[in-house]
Design a protein around this motif. Structure first.
Motif, PDB file in Angstrom:
ATOM      1  N   CYS A   1       0.839  -1.209   0.000  1.00  0.00           N
ATOM      2  CA  CYS A   1       0.000   0.000   0.000  1.00  0.00           C
ATOM      3  C   CYS A   1       0.870   1.254   0.000  1.00  0.00           C
ATOM      4  O   CYS A   1       0.591   2.217  -0.723  1.00  0.00           O
ATOM      5  CB  CYS A   1      -0.922   0.002   1.221  1.00  0.00           C
ATOM      6  SG  CYS A   1      -2.263  -1.196   1.145  1.00  0.00           S
ATOM      7  N   ALA A   2       1.936   1.233   0.808  1.00  0.00           N
ATOM      8  CA  ALA A   2       2.847   2.377   0.855  1.00  0.00           C
ATOM      9  C   ALA A   2       3.528   2.588  -0.491  1.00  0.00           C
ATOM     10  O   ALA A   2       3.719   3.731  -0.929  1.00  0.00           O
ATOM     11  CB  ALA A   2       3.890   2.159   1.952  1.00  0.00           C
ATOM     12  N   GLU A   3       3.890   1.486  -1.137  1.00  0.00           N
ATOM     13  CA  GLU A   3       4.542   1.564  -2.452  1.00  0.00           C
ATOM     14  C   GLU A   3       3.638   2.235  -3.480  1.00  0.00           C
ATOM     15  O   GLU A   3       4.103   2.936  -4.381  1.00  0.00           O
ATOM     16  CB  GLU A   3       4.899   0.152  -2.916  1.00  0.00           C
ATOM     17  CG  GLU A   3       5.624   0.082  -4.241  1.00  0.00           C
ATOM     18  CD  GLU A   3       5.899  -1.351  -4.663  1.00  0.00           C
ATOM     19  OE1 GLU A   3       7.062  -1.676  -4.922  1.00  0.00           O
ATOM     20  OE2 GLU A   3       4.937  -2.154  -4.721  1.00  0.00           O
ATOM     21  N   LEU A   4       2.318   2.039  -3.326  1.00  0.00           N
ATOM     22  CA  LEU A   4       1.350   2.631  -4.258  1.00  0.00           C
ATOM     23  C   LEU A   4       1.032   4.086  -3.917  1.00  0.00           C
ATOM     24  O   LEU A   4       0.213   4.715  -4.595  1.00  0.00           O
ATOM     25  CB  LEU A   4       0.057   1.807  -4.264  1.00  0.00           C
ATOM     26  CG  LEU A   4       0.179   0.404  -4.883  1.00  0.00           C
ATOM     27  CD1 LEU A   4      -1.094  -0.405  -4.638  1.00  0.00           C
ATOM     28  CD2 LEU A   4       0.472   0.502  -6.379  1.00  0.00           C
ATOM     29  N   GLY A   5       1.665   4.616  -2.866  1.00  0.00           N
ATOM     30  CA  GLY A   5       1.491   6.029  -2.535  1.00  0.00           C
ATOM     31  C   GLY A   5       0.510   6.317  -1.426  1.00  0.00           C
ATOM     32  O   GLY A   5       0.279   7.489  -1.091  1.00  0.00           O
ATOM     33  N   TYR A   6      -0.093   5.261  -0.821  1.00  0.00           N
ATOM     34  CA  TYR A   6      -1.016   5.475   0.288  1.00  0.00           C
ATOM     35  C   TYR A   6      -0.241   5.656   1.598  1.00  0.00           C
ATOM     36  O   TYR A   6       0.689   4.893   1.873  1.00  0.00           O
ATOM     37  CB  TYR A   6      -1.952   4.270   0.451  1.00  0.00           C
ATOM     38  CG  TYR A   6      -2.793   3.943  -0.751  1.00  0.00           C
ATOM     39  CD1 TYR A   6      -3.795   4.805  -1.195  1.00  0.00           C
ATOM     40  CD2 TYR A   6      -2.609   2.749  -1.442  1.00  0.00           C
ATOM     41  CE1 TYR A   6      -4.577   4.499  -2.297  1.00  0.00           C
ATOM     42  CE2 TYR A   6      -3.384   2.423  -2.538  1.00  0.00           C
ATOM     43  CZ  TYR A   6      -4.369   3.300  -2.967  1.00  0.00           C
ATOM     44  OH  TYR A   6      -5.132   2.984  -4.060  1.00  0.00           O
ATOM     45  N   LYS A   7      -0.637   6.663   2.370  1.00  0.00           N
ATOM     46  CA  LYS A   7      -0.079   6.781   3.726  1.00  0.00           C
ATOM     47  C   LYS A   7      -0.672   5.643   4.549  1.00  0.00           C
ATOM     48  O   LYS A   7      -1.889   5.578   4.754  1.00  0.00           O
ATOM     49  CB  LYS A   7      -0.427   8.131   4.333  1.00  0.00           C
ATOM     50  CG  LYS A   7       0.294   9.315   3.712  1.00  0.00           C
ATOM     51  CD  LYS A   7      -0.015  10.604   4.449  1.00  0.00           C
ATOM     52  CE  LYS A   7       0.563  10.619   5.852  1.00  0.00           C
ATOM     53  NZ  LYS A   7       0.338  11.911   6.549  1.00  0.00           N
ATOM     54  N   THR A   8       0.196   4.737   5.004  1.00  0.00           N
ATOM     55  CA  THR A   8      -0.274   3.471   5.585  1.00  0.00           C
ATOM     56  C   THR A   8       0.283   3.275   6.986  1.00  0.00           C
ATOM     57  O   THR A   8       1.464   3.507   7.235  1.00  0.00           O
ATOM     58  CB  THR A   8       0.154   2.285   4.688  1.00  0.00           C
ATOM     59  OG1 THR A   8      -0.325   2.507   3.353  1.00  0.00           O
ATOM     60  CG2 THR A   8      -0.397   0.976   5.214  1.00  0.00           C
ATOM     61  N   LEU A   9      -0.596   2.817   7.889  1.00  0.00           N
ATOM     62  CA  LEU A   9      -0.185   2.435   9.240  1.00  0.00           C
ATOM     63  C   LEU A   9      -0.518   0.959   9.451  1.00  0.00           C
ATOM     64  O   LEU A   9      -1.656   0.537   9.239  1.00  0.00           O
ATOM     65  CB  LEU A   9      -0.916   3.278  10.292  1.00  0.00           C
ATOM     66  CG  LEU A   9      -0.720   2.845  11.759  1.00  0.00           C
ATOM     67  CD1 LEU A   9       0.741   2.988  12.182  1.00  0.00           C
ATOM     68  CD2 LEU A   9      -1.633   3.646  12.693  1.00  0.00           C
ATOM     69  N   VAL A  10       0.486   0.183   9.850  1.00  0.00           N
ATOM     70  CA  VAL A  10       0.255  -1.204  10.257  1.00  0.00           C
ATOM     71  C   VAL A  10       0.266  -1.222  11.777  1.00  0.00           C
ATOM     72  O   VAL A  10       1.261  -0.853  12.409  1.00  0.00           O
ATOM     73  CB  VAL A  10       1.334  -2.161   9.699  1.00  0.00           C
ATOM     74  CG1 VAL A  10       1.006  -3.604  10.084  1.00  0.00           C
ATOM     75  CG2 VAL A  10       1.440  -2.029   8.185  1.00  0.00           C
ATOM     76  N   LEU A  11      -0.858  -1.634  12.378  1.00  0.00           N
ATOM     77  CA  LEU A  11      -1.027  -1.593  13.830  1.00  0.00           C
ATOM     78  C   LEU A  11      -1.262  -2.997  14.365  1.00  0.00           C
ATOM     79  O   LEU A  11      -2.179  -3.693  13.911  1.00  0.00           O
ATOM     80  CB  LEU A  11      -2.216  -0.694  14.188  1.00  0.00           C
ATOM     81  CG  LEU A  11      -2.631  -0.648  15.659  1.00  0.00           C
ATOM     82  CD1 LEU A  11      -1.554  -0.012  16.517  1.00  0.00           C
ATOM     83  CD2 LEU A  11      -3.958   0.115  15.817  1.00  0.00           C
ATOM     84  N   SER A  12      -0.444  -3.421  15.315  1.00  0.00           N
ATOM     85  CA  SER A  12      -0.630  -4.726  15.950  1.00  0.00           C
ATOM     86  C   SER A  12      -1.475  -4.564  17.206  1.00  0.00           C
ATOM     87  O   SER A  12      -1.132  -3.799  18.100  1.00  0.00           O
ATOM     88  CB  SER A  12       0.721  -5.343  16.321  1.00  0.00           C
ATOM     89  OG  SER A  12       0.538  -6.505  17.107  1.00  0.00           O
ATOM     90  N   THR A  13      -2.610  -5.299  17.254  1.00  0.00           N
ATOM     91  CA  THR A  13      -3.449  -5.320  18.459  1.00  0.00           C
ATOM     92  C   THR A  13      -3.361  -6.667  19.164  1.00  0.00           C
ATOM     93  O   THR A  13      -4.121  -6.930  20.099  1.00  0.00           O
ATOM     94  CB  THR A  13      -4.922  -5.023  18.101  1.00  0.00           C
ATOM     95  OG1 THR A  13      -5.398  -6.019  17.194  1.00  0.00           O
ATOM     96  CG2 THR A  13      -5.060  -3.650  17.460  1.00  0.00           C
ATOM     97  N   ASP A  14      -2.458  -7.519  18.704  1.00  0.00           N
ATOM     98  CA  ASP A  14      -2.246  -8.830  19.319  1.00  0.00           C
ATOM     99  C   ASP A  14      -1.447  -8.634  20.611  1.00  0.00           C
ATOM    100  O   ASP A  14      -0.380  -8.036  20.590  1.00  0.00           O
ATOM    101  CB  ASP A  14      -1.470  -9.723  18.348  1.00  0.00           C
ATOM    102  CG  ASP A  14      -1.363 -11.167  18.819  1.00  0.00           C
ATOM    103  OD1 ASP A  14      -1.608 -11.419  20.012  1.00  0.00           O
ATOM    104  OD2 ASP A  14      -1.031 -12.034  17.996  1.00  0.00           O
ATOM    105  N   PRO A  15      -1.947  -9.122  21.763  1.00  0.00           N
ATOM    106  CA  PRO A  15      -1.178  -8.966  23.016  1.00  0.00           C
ATOM    107  C   PRO A  15       0.234  -9.541  22.921  1.00  0.00           C
ATOM    108  O   PRO A  15       1.157  -9.036  23.560  1.00  0.00           O
ATOM    109  CB  PRO A  15      -2.023  -9.735  24.042  1.00  0.00           C
ATOM    110  CG  PRO A  15      -3.407  -9.717  23.482  1.00  0.00           C
ATOM    111  CD  PRO A  15      -3.236  -9.771  21.989  1.00  0.00           C
TER     112      PRO A  15
END
Length: 399
Positions: free
Chosen positions: A25-39
């Motif tokens: 997604c970042a490569e395509l120009g989208y500002k992207t956040l990957v968020l881990s909610t796994d304890p």
């Protein structure tokens, strides 16, 4: 903002898929956040860099973070936590015990939802990829808006009104005896304001143009079964699954006799995944010869997984329920794939339809057109259950 949740049985590779999705997604120009909610966070290991509660830039257009439930708790629940701690200390618990017990079970899952809602409201990112907990925990997380709504409507608001009415009368007697004050209106309002955020996120989660779940599975019997149950339960809560990722396929070039049994089994299970999840699209990812760790390995995975695709697109969308008028009344059609009829239990109470599949339950608030009617049986049609509603003659005659 586009919201993509990666989930699956523990150990299937969902963290790697979330990281690779964010990278593409970042490569395509989208500002992207990957968020881990796994304890049990492993996103930092996947990117091979230190991550914390606040987003950290990984590369151009890509940020990553690992949810710190305690920090979220203090930001969103601090006042309530301090009040519960005061109550517990007044009842004789020491400071440490009171602090620990003031954090209610399941709160880390709820704060994961609040964090997602905040990012959606702020609009700093174009795509939010959630590296979710394993399926059981993720399903509890995604059902929170539905379940919380039932408790708030039926229990909390009526009790709040009674408490506010009685407080001026009881407080002068209560405080000296108990050692702490009854909650005031500001304190009582906080949980409801908190619920309103979760309720708003519930509407975002069920908007198929915004939110999609992607199931990561392996070609193994137990993993496939759990993925199928997750698919059905997500449909029960009206949350769309748009893609299945079949991970760790043994490549054709592996000819070692040691892997012969595994390869033959995988042929069967690979087809099962396609058949059982049809018409959902299935992407297959080969088993790597080494661990996927760092941007170089994730770049390769990104190419194998998406190629020239845009991961932010909606791969498949199906309407979770439909209401049709018939000669006798109405029909409510629910999408519950892969679940036998005998495992589904239905009951109606006033304006709510209680649907139970295994240990998962949904209290679906019915639209007004169905709320005054009574149920008249149900039947399965492929992957949908059709519930019939007719006019309640007994109630009409009483009026």
């Amino acid at each position: 903002m586009r919201l993509i949740l990666m989930t699956g049985k523990g150990g299937v590779g969902k963290t790697s898929m979330a990281a690779a999705t964010g990278l593409r997604c970042a490569e395509l120009g989208y500002k992207t956040l990957v968020l881990s909610t796994d304890p049990a966070h492993s996103l930092a290991d996947s990117f091979d860099m230190d991550l914390g509660h606040d987003p950290k830039e990984v590369c151009g257009n890509l940020w990553a973070a690992e949810l710190d439930a305690l920090q979220e708790l203090e930001q969103n629940w601090g006042t309530v936590k301090r009040y519960i701690t005061e109550v517990l200390q007044a009842r004789g618990l020491d400071g440490v015990q009171a602090e620990e017990l003031a954090i209610l079970p399941g709160m880390d899952e709820i704060f994961g939802l609040v964090r997602v809602f905040r990012h959606h409201q702020e609009g700093h990112y174009d795509v939010l990829v959630i590296d979710s907990a394993p399926t059981g925990t993720a399903l509890r997380l995604l059902s929170v808006p539905e379940v919380a709504g039932w408790y708030m409507r039926r229990l909390y608001k009526p009790l709040e009104k009674v408490a506010m009415y009685l407080r001026p009368l009881v407080e002068p007697i209560f405080r000296p005896l108990a050692g702490f004050s009854l909650p005031d209106k500001q304190m009582m309002d906080l949980p409801y304001e908190f619920y309103e955020k979760i309720d708003s996120l519930g509407r975002i989660l069920t908007d198929h143009t915004v939110t999609s779940v992607r199931l990561v599975t392996n070609p193994e019997k137990m993993v496939i079964k759990e993925s199928m149950r997750a698919y059905a339960y997500l449909g029960l809560y009206g949350i769309s699954v748009d893609l299945v990722i079949s991970n760790r396929i043994i490549p054709a070039e592996v000819n070692d006799p040691y892997f012969h049994y595994w390869k033959e089994n995988q042929k069967i299970y690979r087809q099962e995944i396609i058949d059982n999840f049809s018409p959902l699209p299935v992407k297959e990812v080969p088993l790597y010869s080494r661990e996927i760790c760092g941007l170089t390995a994730l770049e390769k995975l990104k190419e194998l997984l998406y190629g020239d695709d845009d991961p932010s697109k909606v791969y498949y969308s199906v309407k979770p329920f439909d209401i049709r008028q018939t000669k006798e009344g109405f029909e409510l059609e629910l999408h519950v794939p892969g679940i036998p009829k005998e495992q589904i239990q239905l009951s109606k109470n006033a304006d709510e339809l209680n649907i139970r599949i295994g240990n998962h339950r949904r209290n679906m608030v019915l639209p007004q057109v169905l709320a005054t009617l009574k149920t008249n049986g149900a039947e399965m049609d492929a992957e949908r259950i059709i519930i019939r509603f007719i006019e309640d003659v007994d109630n009409r005659s009483e009026k």
